[in-house]
Design a protein around this motif. Structure first.
Motif, short mmCIF file in Angstrom:
data_model
loop_
_atom_site.label_atom_id
_atom_site.label_comp_id
_atom_site.label_asym_id
_atom_site.label_seq_id
_atom_site.Cartn_x
_atom_site.Cartn_y
_atom_site.Cartn_z
N LEU A 33 0.84 -1.20 0.00
CA LEU A 33 0.00 0.00 0.00
C LEU A 33 0.88 1.24 0.00
CD1 LEU A 33 -3.06 0.86 0.31
CD2 LEU A 33 -2.53 1.18 2.73
N ALA A 34 0.56 2.19 -0.87
CA ALA A 34 1.30 3.45 -0.94
C ALA A 34 0.68 4.46 0.01
CB ALA A 34 1.28 3.99 -2.37
N LEU A 35 1.52 5.11 0.81
CA LEU A 35 1.08 6.19 1.70
C LEU A 35 1.70 7.50 1.21
CD1 LEU A 35 1.44 4.52 5.23
CD2 LEU A 35 -0.62 4.75 3.84
N ASP A 61 0.98 6.95 -8.10
CA ASP A 61 0.22 6.51 -9.28
C ASP A 61 1.07 5.61 -10.18
OD1 ASP A 61 -2.15 7.71 -8.64
OD2 ASP A 61 -1.72 9.56 -9.74
N ARG A 62 2.30 6.02 -10.42
CA ARG A 62 3.18 5.22 -11.27
C ARG A 62 3.46 3.85 -10.64
NH1 ARG A 62 5.60 10.40 -12.21
NH2 ARG A 62 7.13 10.04 -10.56
N ALA A 63 3.61 3.83 -9.32
CA ALA A 63 3.86 2.56 -8.63
C ALA A 63 2.65 1.62 -8.74
CB ALA A 63 4.20 2.81 -7.17
N MET A 64 1.45 2.18 -8.70
CA MET A 64 0.27 1.33 -8.80
C MET A 64 0.07 0.83 -10.23
SD MET A 64 -3.55 1.86 -7.23
CE MET A 64 -4.11 3.13 -8.34
N ILE A 65 0.37 1.67 -11.20
CA ILE A 65 0.28 1.24 -12.60
C ILE A 65 1.24 0.09 -12.87
CG2 ILE A 65 0.70 1.95 -14.99
CD1 ILE A 65 -0.35 4.72 -14.20
N GLY A 74 -2.81 -0.18 -3.79
CA GLY A 74 -3.69 0.92 -3.42
C GLY A 74 -2.88 2.10 -2.90
N ILE A 75 -3.57 3.24 -2.78
CA ILE A 75 -2.94 4.48 -2.32
C ILE A 75 -3.82 5.10 -1.25
CG2 ILE A 75 -2.12 6.78 -2.98
CD1 ILE A 75 -1.88 5.73 -5.86
N VAL A 76 -3.23 5.51 -0.14
CA VAL A 76 -3.90 6.33 0.86
C VAL A 76 -3.23 7.70 0.84
CG1 VAL A 76 -4.38 6.66 3.32
CG2 VAL A 76 -4.57 4.38 2.30
N TRP A 77 -4.03 8.72 0.58
CA TRP A 77 -3.50 10.07 0.28
C TRP A 77 -3.99 11.05 1.34
CZ3 TRP A 77 -5.26 13.18 -4.66
CH2 TRP A 77 -4.49 14.35 -4.75
N LEU A 78 -3.04 11.59 2.10
CA LEU A 78 -3.33 12.64 3.08
C LEU A 78 -2.84 13.97 2.51
CD1 LEU A 78 -2.25 10.87 6.42
CD2 LEU A 78 -4.45 10.78 5.22
#
Length: 373
Positions: free
Chosen positions: A54-56, A90-94, A100-104
């Motif tokens: 998971l990307a933070l 985004d690039r990592a998820m592609i 997934g990404i959780v964006w603060l």
């Protein structure tokens, strides 16, 4: 007449049991094959999400963002990775490096103080099931953190509605408790059809079937003599599979052992009848094994409701599922293991299994008579 038939049947049964003792392949199919497949599928197949990458993305790190992201670091469900910007994430998820990404965003703490701090969650929806599971995990982490923060501040829970979910029949939400009973049905479909299909095909290959044809033994006596020993072997393999499910995988068994045994017997008769029917066409072991896999195992795996919900299938695909014995046995096993003796589910499915057992055994007798006479 009856005494002669009983004597011939006794001799045929003795022959079959001696052949089983001298040829361990039947014992391996009945006991070793289910154990190996159950171990492989039971440990290898899971609908739970664990260690999800998971990307933070934290645009303005501070004490609040650190407290929140720490929840992901301490969770067994996620393996978080930090990114400086949403573009990098985004690039990592592609590239499928994260799921997934959780964006603060930069104003997260300011909006949190104001009483409403939305977070951005972006998920890879290629696998819809995983996406739904990850969404639930993230929502649960968010709700728990908000509630813990409110308690620490001495204020009531800020959420206007308190949700207290209750999960019936599988409160631990373990996919293994749902999968293993279905796996037993799928594996025993393969085991039952292989036991009779390959064994009779071996008789044709070795020429012993022709030797039986010139004796006074009738086709009914041959089929009964083939059915009884391998029914005993199949039920032994079934008992071993249930024991592994309960004691090795820890799946609870809430239903009656007697009901389980009766349903298993009906299913085993249907599976063995399928094998007998296959053996009426296939005269060598290789062809019999291939036909058993294609016509018994694969349809049971795909169309029994074990992995894919039948109600979600197109109507044209739902229709063939009614002639697959594993569909009814999967429903019975999952009910007995997880819910107990729910007769409104068990009785109709047992009736369907009984009808299929009669059909396959009757078809095998009819076709075998034409081939042997």
């Amino acid at each position: 007449m009856i005494a002669g038939s009983i004597g011939r049947l006794r001799g045929m049964l003795r022959k079959e049991f001696l052949q089983i003792g001298r040829d361990p392949s039947s014992i391996a199919i009945a006991f070793l094959l289910p154990a190996v497949l159950l171990l492989i599928f039971g440990y290898g197949v899971s609908l739970d999400a664990r260690n999800v990458p998971l990307a933070l993305v934290v645009e303005a790190p501070d004490a609040n963002t650190q407290a929140f992201t720490a929840q992901f670091e301490h969770s067994r469900f996620f393996r978080p990775r930090y990114f400086q910007s949403i573009q990098q994430a985004d690039r990592a998820m592609i590239a499928r490096q994260v799921e997934g990404i959780v964006w603060l965003r930069a104003d997260f703490s300011r909006q949190l103080q104001a009483g409403a701090a939305p977070i951005g969650v972006i998920l890879n929806g290629v696998d819809a099931n995983d996406a739904r599971i990850i969404t639930g995990y993230v929502q649960q982490i968010w709700a728990n953190w908000i509630a813990a923060r409110a308690r620490a501040a001495g204020s009531p829970n800020p959420t206007p509605v308190s949700v207290e979910p209750r999960i019936w029949f599988n409160p631990a939400v373990r996919s293994r408790d749902y999968l293993v009973p279905g796996l037993i049905a799928i594996i025993m479909t393969l085991t039952g059809s292989l036991l009779t299909a390959m064994v009779i095909a071996r008789e044709w290959e070795r020429g012993t079937m022709e030797a039986l044809m010139v004796t006074r033994v009738s086709i009914v006596e041959i089929l009964i003599a083939k059915l009884i020993p391998y029914f005993i072997l199949g039920m032994g393999g079934m008992a071993g599979s249930v024991a592994m499910a309960v004691w090795l995988f820890g799946v609870p068994l809430h239903g009656s052992i007697a009901v389980l045994a009766a349903a298993s017997a009906l299913f085993m008769l249907a599976a063995l009848g399928t094998g007998l029917l296959i053996s009426s066409f296939a005269r060598n072991q290789f062809v019999a094994g291939q036909v058993a896999i294609i016509t018994a195992f694969l349809p049971a795996f795909i169309l029994s409701g074990f992995l894919f919900d039948i109600g979600s299938m197109p109507v044209a695909v739902q229709v063939p599922t009614h002639v697959i014995a594993a569909r009814y046995f999967v429903a019975i096993l999952q009910t007995l293991f997880l819910a107990g003796d729910v007769w409104t589910v068990i009785l109709p499915n047992m009736a369907a299994l009984a009808a299929m057992a009669v059909f396959f055994l009757g078809a095998a007798r009819s076709i075998a008579r034409k081939r042997l006479d």
